[in-house]
Design an enzyme around this catalytic site. Sequence first.
Site, PDB file in Angstrom:
ATOM      1  N   LYS A   1       0.843  -1.202   0.000  1.00 30.74           N
ATOM      2  CA  LYS A   1       0.000   0.000   0.000  1.00 30.74           C
ATOM      3  C   LYS A   1       0.879   1.254   0.000  1.00 30.74           C
ATOM      4  O   LYS A   1       0.584   2.232  -0.690  1.00 30.74           O
ATOM      5  CB  LYS A   1      -0.931  -0.010   1.219  1.00 30.74           C
ATOM      6  CG  LYS A   1      -2.033  -1.059   1.110  1.00 30.74           C
ATOM      7  CD  LYS A   1      -2.744  -1.313   2.433  1.00 30.74           C
ATOM      8  CE  LYS A   1      -3.773  -2.420   2.287  1.00 30.74           C
ATOM      9  NZ  LYS A   1      -4.437  -2.766   3.550  1.00 30.74           N
TER      10      LYS A   1
ATOM     11  N   GLN B   1      -4.174  -1.427   9.786  1.00 31.98           N
ATOM     12  CA  GLN B   1      -4.183  -2.721   9.094  1.00 31.98           C
ATOM     13  C   GLN B   1      -4.877  -3.769   9.955  1.00 31.98           C
ATOM     14  O   GLN B   1      -4.577  -3.923  11.133  1.00 31.98           O
ATOM     15  CB  GLN B   1      -2.734  -3.146   8.774  1.00 31.98           C
ATOM     16  CG  GLN B   1      -2.615  -4.449   8.017  1.00 31.98           C
ATOM     17  CD  GLN B   1      -3.183  -4.382   6.610  1.00 31.98           C
ATOM     18  OE1 GLN B   1      -3.118  -3.355   5.943  1.00 31.98           O
ATOM     19  NE2 GLN B   1      -3.771  -5.472   6.151  1.00 31.98           N
TER      20      GLN B   1
ATOM     21  N   ASP C   1     -10.654   3.813   5.133  1.00 31.35           N
ATOM     22  CA  ASP C   1     -11.323   2.531   4.873  1.00 31.35           C
ATOM     23  C   ASP C   1     -12.838   2.646   4.820  1.00 31.35           C
ATOM     24  O   ASP C   1     -13.516   1.689   4.447  1.00 31.35           O
ATOM     25  CB  ASP C   1     -10.955   1.520   5.966  1.00 31.35           C
ATOM     26  CG  ASP C   1      -9.594   0.892   5.717  1.00 31.35           C
ATOM     27  OD1 ASP C   1      -9.319   0.539   4.554  1.00 31.35           O
ATOM     28  OD2 ASP C   1      -8.819   0.747   6.673  1.00 31.35           O
TER      29      ASP C   1
END
Length: 283
Positions: free
Chosen positions: A54, A98, A121
Amino acid sequence: MTARVLDGRAVAKEVFDQIAKAVSDLVSRGGSRPRLATVLVGDDPASAAYVALKQRNAGNVGIESEDHRLPSTTTTEELLALVERLNRDELVSAILIQQPAPKQIDMHRVVFAIDPVKDVDGFHPINAGLVALGLPGGVEPCTPAGIVLLLERSGIRIEGANAVVVGRSNLVGKPTALLLLKRNATVTLCHTRTQDLGGHTRGADILVAAAGHAGLIGQQMVKPGSAVVDVSTNWVGGRQIGDLGPGVDAVAGWLTPNPGGVGPMTRAMLIKNTYEAEVRRRG
Ligand code: NAP
């Protein structure tokens, strides 16, 4: 029939290119460079590899990133303290925690604590709520948004289609169903208590398999000519496979490779959400 490829890598590259240009334009107009803060708790090698990827994706489009690593013994309070600091940090556009985090961490509290504007997210209840209500301003979660964009860019008609999503998690299945509904599909959401799963999937013009159960969707469960999105990442014999059994490619009209389908799209949407977080917070 041999299914055509729903090429996640190719569509993700288009998104990365668009964001690279948008970032460059933003900076040349005097805006600040978007910055993604990633937080990894513990030392799971797969999670570390995802975070590294990422960050590489971010760097490739001109987005800065900063890497926060916490030990596997971290408490919820300690993680909350870091989130608070990142919320206040003027340089940080977006925050990614994460997952999965170690079991002792109360992820609900952590997600609730992230500033919704920096919630890359789309997991914060404000963002999830706006998306569920179909209202503007919410952050669409990366994997569902990636699935829908992949279908759209591949020319798959969503409006009016019978869409079946297998899996109802808050991370993937439920928001995917909502985004398909928003685009006027007729949506069925299946899970472990669904009776006659095949009876539902056989009617699907669009089938999204997100159960995390290798081989769940057999060839005879797929409608000929349909578009099949295989989200799951099951590790079998050291190899990543999805939920599809053998021969689905001979029946489906369109199919995601796995790997190379939803994964790249998820990362592309993360980068897009990071850019948009920076734009949003600057008004
Ligand atoms: P999850 O939280 O474990 O949810 C799985 C869902 O599938 C649950 O709703 C479960 O039903 C349902 N399910 C499981 N077995 C089933 C069966 N035999 N029949 C019908 N439904 C069944 O997993 P998740 O987070 O949604 O992730 C799903 C998969 O996608 C995983 O393999 C994950 O690694 C993968 N994933 C991939 C990406 C990517 O970028 N490619 C991103 C995120 C996730 P119940 O609710 O009834 O238990």
